[in-house]
Design a protein around this motif. Structure first.
Motif, PDB file in Angstrom:
ATOM      1  N   ALA A 104       0.437  -1.078  -0.697  1.00 49.24           N
ATOM      2  CA  ALA A 104      -0.018   0.122  -0.060  1.00 49.24           C
ATOM      3  C   ALA A 104       0.937   1.437  -0.214  1.00 49.24           C
ATOM      4  CB  ALA A 104      -1.264   0.315   1.001  1.00 49.24           C
ATOM      5  N   LEU A 105      -0.011   2.392  -0.689  1.00 50.52           N
ATOM      6  CA  LEU A 105       0.913   3.672  -0.477  1.00 50.52           C
ATOM      7  C   LEU A 105       0.030   4.649   0.679  1.00 50.52           C
ATOM      8  CD1 LEU A 105       2.330   4.035  -4.077  1.00 50.52           C
ATOM      9  CD2 LEU A 105       3.179   3.514  -2.443  1.00 50.52           C
ATOM     10  N   ASN A 106       0.387   5.258   1.016  1.00 46.26           N
ATOM     11  CA  ASN A 106      -0.429   6.366   1.680  1.00 46.26           C
ATOM     12  C   ASN A 106       0.259   7.581   1.050  1.00 46.26           C
ATOM     13  OD1 ASN A 106      -1.275   8.255   3.831  1.00 46.26           O
ATOM     14  ND2 ASN A 106      -1.099   6.861   5.457  1.00 46.26           N
ATOM     15  N   PHE A 107      -0.564   8.232   0.536  1.00 47.78           N
ATOM     16  CA  PHE A 107      -0.369   9.461  -0.076  1.00 47.78           C
ATOM     17  C   PHE A 107      -1.601  10.787   1.246  1.00 47.78           C
ATOM     18  CE2 PHE A 107       0.092   8.859  -4.739  1.00 47.78           C
ATOM     19  CZ  PHE A 107       1.476   7.493  -4.872  1.00 47.78           C
ATOM     20  N   GLY A 108      -1.694  10.568   1.980  1.00 49.24           N
ATOM     21  CA  GLY A 108      -2.281  11.679   2.915  1.00 49.24           C
ATOM     22  C   GLY A 108      -0.670  12.378   3.945  1.00 49.24           C
ATOM     23  N   ILE A 109      -1.967  13.787   3.287  1.00 53.44           N
ATOM     24  CA  ILE A 109      -0.966  14.996   4.434  1.00 53.44           C
ATOM     25  C   ILE A 109      -1.719  15.085   5.750  1.00 53.44           C
ATOM     26  CG2 ILE A 109       0.334  17.065   4.357  1.00 53.44           C
ATOM     27  CD1 ILE A 109       0.829  16.307   1.420  1.00 53.44           C
TER      28      ILE A 109
END
Length: 192
Positions: free
Chosen positions: A31-36
């Motif tokens: 998984a990739l987490n692109f959250g900021i």
């Protein structure tokens, strides 16, 4: 793998809890987490319009955004989330999309909690019109029968505790594994 837009502005303890759960449950899924932390729907929409969706082909996109739009109306927040979901569907037509509902906030019932519930109701009604988008509202499990939220679930009545992160993440993880099992064998082999 999947893309997650997580926008809750984490404190150090909540970030460490989230990181541990992420590493245990979602990292093995690539998984990739692109959250900021602290992002609003406008921030996420801008990033997606300016290249963040380029060169990725996630199987599932998990979108969790909107709680930081507390100064906007429920219609505006829901509209932002719908715009993001539509943009993701346009750029990633083969990806499944899961939109997580806004969580309740505040120890006791309050206008912001009511607004978050209104946003969730708007999303529940509007997302099916976009297409195959799944909406999940896990917030109800944090509100007790007297209308209160426990500090055991949200230590400051906004940010999740380790056990609450684990509850939400476990539910989401199980759903992702179920989606993975629904993938035809030949397609699954090409994703590994």
């Amino acid at each position: 793998f999947f893309l997650e837009c997580l926008n809750m502005k984490p404190t150090l303890p909540s970030y460490l809890c989230w990181f541990q759960v992420w590493r245990e449950l979602f990292s093995p899924l690539h998984a990739l987490n692109f959250g900021i932390g602290g992002d609003t729907t406008c921030n996420v929409l801008w990033r997606l319009q300016n290249g963040e969706l380029e060169n990725i082909r996630p199987r599932v996109v998990v979108l969790w955004v909107g709680t930081n739009n507390h100064e906007h109306t429920a219609d505006q927040v829901a509209g932002g989330i719908l715009a993001i979901a539509q943009l993701v569907m346009t750029h990633l037509p083969k990806s499944k999309i899961i939109v997580l509902g806004l969580l309740p906030r505040g120890e006791f019932p309050n206008p912001l909690r009511e607004k978050n519930a209104a946003v969730n109701n708007l999303l529940r009604a509007s997302l099916p019109r976009l297409g195959p988008v799944q909406f999940i509202d896990m917030g109800g499990s944090f509100v007790h029968s007297d209308g209160t939220i426990s500090s055991r679930d949200m230590f400051d009545f906004l940010h999740l505790t380790a056990s609450a992160y684990r509850t939400i993440s476990t539910t989401l993880h199980e759903m992702l594994l179920q989606m993975w099992e629904e993938t035809p064998q030949e397609r699954r082999a090409s994703l590994v």
